[in-house]
Design a protein around this motif. Structure first.
Motif, PDB file in Angstrom:
ATOM      1  N   MET A  52       0.851  -1.195   0.000  1.00  0.00           N
ATOM      2  CA  MET A  52       0.000   0.000   0.000  1.00  0.00           C
ATOM      3  C   MET A  52       0.882   1.238   0.000  1.00  0.00           C
ATOM      4  N   GLU A  53       0.291   2.335  -0.340  1.00  0.00           N
ATOM      5  CA  GLU A  53       0.913   3.662  -0.243  1.00  0.00           C
ATOM      6  C   GLU A  53       1.474   3.860   1.163  1.00  0.00           C
ATOM      7  N   ASN A  54       2.740   4.268   1.250  1.00  0.00           N
ATOM      8  CA  ASN A  54       3.335   4.465   2.573  1.00  0.00           C
ATOM      9  C   ASN A  54       3.693   5.912   2.874  1.00  0.00           C
ATOM     10  N   ALA A  55       3.402   6.832   1.973  1.00  0.00           N
ATOM     11  CA  ALA A  55       3.794   8.220   2.201  1.00  0.00           C
ATOM     12  C   ALA A  55       2.674   9.043   2.841  1.00  0.00           C
ATOM     13  N   ASP A  56       1.475   8.952   2.318  1.00  0.00           N
ATOM     14  CA  ASP A  56       0.366   9.777   2.792  1.00  0.00           C
ATOM     15  C   ASP A  56      -0.588   8.929   3.633  1.00  0.00           C
ATOM     16  N   PRO A  57      -0.663   9.172   4.936  1.00  0.00           N
ATOM     17  CA  PRO A  57      -1.526   8.355   5.794  1.00  0.00           C
ATOM     18  C   PRO A  57      -3.012   8.449   5.446  1.00  0.00           C
ATOM     19  N   THR A  58      -3.431   9.491   4.729  1.00  0.00           N
ATOM     20  CA  THR A  58      -4.849   9.576   4.376  1.00  0.00           C
ATOM     21  C   THR A  58      -5.243   8.463   3.403  1.00  0.00           C
ATOM     22  N   ALA A  59      -4.305   7.990   2.586  1.00  0.00           N
ATOM     23  CA  ALA A  59      -4.602   6.873   1.683  1.00  0.00           C
ATOM     24  C   ALA A  59      -4.919   5.617   2.490  1.00  0.00           C
ATOM     25  N   ARG A  60      -4.197   5.403   3.568  1.00  0.00           N
ATOM     26  CA  ARG A  60      -4.451   4.236   4.418  1.00  0.00           C
ATOM     27  C   ARG A  60      -5.779   4.386   5.160  1.00  0.00           C
ATOM     28  N   ARG A  61      -6.073   5.573   5.635  1.00  0.00           N
ATOM     29  CA  ARG A  61      -7.366   5.799   6.310  1.00  0.00           C
ATOM     30  C   ARG A  61      -8.526   5.590   5.338  1.00  0.00           C
ATOM     31  N   ASP A  62      -8.356   6.040   4.098  1.00  0.00           N
ATOM     32  CA  ASP A  62      -9.406   5.835   3.097  1.00  0.00           C
ATOM     33  C   ASP A  62      -9.619   4.348   2.827  1.00  0.00           C
ATOM     34  N   LEU A  63      -8.549   3.561   2.777  1.00  0.00           N
ATOM     35  CA  LEU A  63      -8.683   2.126   2.573  1.00  0.00           C
ATOM     36  C   LEU A  63      -9.437   1.481   3.737  1.00  0.00           C
ATOM     37  N   GLU A  64      -9.090   1.868   4.946  1.00  0.00           N
ATOM     38  CA  GLU A  64      -9.777   1.333   6.122  1.00  0.00           C
ATOM     39  C   GLU A  64     -11.267   1.687   6.085  1.00  0.00           C
ATOM     40  N   GLU A  65     -11.579   2.915   5.737  1.00  0.00           N
ATOM     41  CA  GLU A  65     -12.980   3.353   5.645  1.00  0.00           C
ATOM     42  C   GLU A  65     -13.725   2.571   4.560  1.00  0.00           C
ATOM     43  N   PHE A  66     -13.068   2.357   3.431  1.00  0.00           N
ATOM     44  CA  PHE A  66     -13.681   1.590   2.355  1.00  0.00           C
ATOM     45  C   PHE A  66     -14.062   0.189   2.835  1.00  0.00           C
ATOM     46  N   PHE A  67     -13.143  -0.493   3.533  1.00  0.00           N
ATOM     47  CA  PHE A  67     -13.444  -1.837   4.020  1.00  0.00           C
ATOM     48  C   PHE A  67     -14.507  -1.825   5.108  1.00  0.00           C
ATOM     49  N   ASP A  68     -14.544  -0.793   5.930  1.00  0.00           N
ATOM     50  CA  ASP A  68     -15.613  -0.688   6.931  1.00  0.00           C
ATOM     51  C   ASP A  68     -16.981  -0.592   6.261  1.00  0.00           C
ATOM     52  N   ARG A  69     -17.046   0.100   5.137  1.00  0.00           N
ATOM     53  CA  ARG A  69     -18.315   0.226   4.412  1.00  0.00           C
ATOM     54  C   ARG A  69     -18.621  -1.020   3.584  1.00  0.00           C
ATOM     55  N   LEU A  70     -17.580  -1.608   2.987  1.00  0.00           N
ATOM     56  CA  LEU A  70     -17.765  -2.784   2.139  1.00  0.00           C
ATOM     57  C   LEU A  70     -18.218  -4.001   2.942  1.00  0.00           C
ATOM     58  N   VAL A  71     -17.591  -4.209   4.103  1.00  0.00           N
ATOM     59  CA  VAL A  71     -17.905  -5.364   4.951  1.00  0.00           C
ATOM     60  C   VAL A  71     -18.199  -4.840   6.357  1.00  0.00           C
ATOM     61  N   PRO A  72     -19.416  -4.378   6.594  1.00  0.00           N
ATOM     62  CA  PRO A  72     -19.748  -3.777   7.891  1.00  0.00           C
ATOM     63  C   PRO A  72     -19.844  -4.824   9.004  1.00  0.00           C
TER      64      PRO A  72
END
Length: 139
Positions: A52-72
């Motif tokens: 995964m992207e390791n420079a901008d932490p917002t990319a990681r937060r967006d991925l986490e949010e996506f999975f929270d919505r995809l698999v609640p």
């Protein structure tokens, strides 16, 4: 050709991405392989290994949010929940990602892109101790 196996453990504090790039590179440095591949495998069914992207932490937060919505969590259609409401969603998230990643090694260094890192993707809310195996094959 040499084959080197090594285990290590990552302690998580709940859901999120935990970068393990340096730990994997240190295993390559230790065994001295200059060219080949490194495979990282996690020995659990409720977390993943991803690149995964390791420079901008917002990319990681967006991925986490996506999975929270995809698999609640707490979905009424899950029947497996012996370890809590995040148990079945964590298994599905693991299946949708991966339990391992393989990276080329050239001149003793992983050939990750500029903004790439290797991460343990913890899918459970509680803290865990996750066991990983690194297999390095090469010369």
């Amino acid at each position: 050709m040499r084959i080197h196996h090594e285990q290590f453990e990552i302690r998580t504090n709940g859901k999120g991405l935990y970068e393990i790039t340096d730990e994997v590179q240190s295993k390559i440095d230790k065994c001295g392989v200059q060219g080949g591949t490194a495979t990282v495998f996690v020995q659990h069914t409720s977390c993943s290994v991803i690149i995964m992207e390791n420079a901008d932490p917002t990319a990681r937060r967006d991925l986490e949010e996506f999975f929270d919505r995809l698999v609640p969590e707490d979905a009424d259609y899950f029947t497996h929940g012996s370890e809590g409401s995040d148990d079945m969603p964590s298994h599905i998230r693991m299946v949708l990602t991966r339990t391992s990643e393989t990276v080329p090694v050239v001149d003793g260094k992983m050939q990750l892109g500029t903004w790439q890192g290797i991460f343990l993707f913890e899918h459970r809310r509680a803290a865990h101790r996750r066991k990983l195996v690194v297999t390095i094959i090469g010369e």
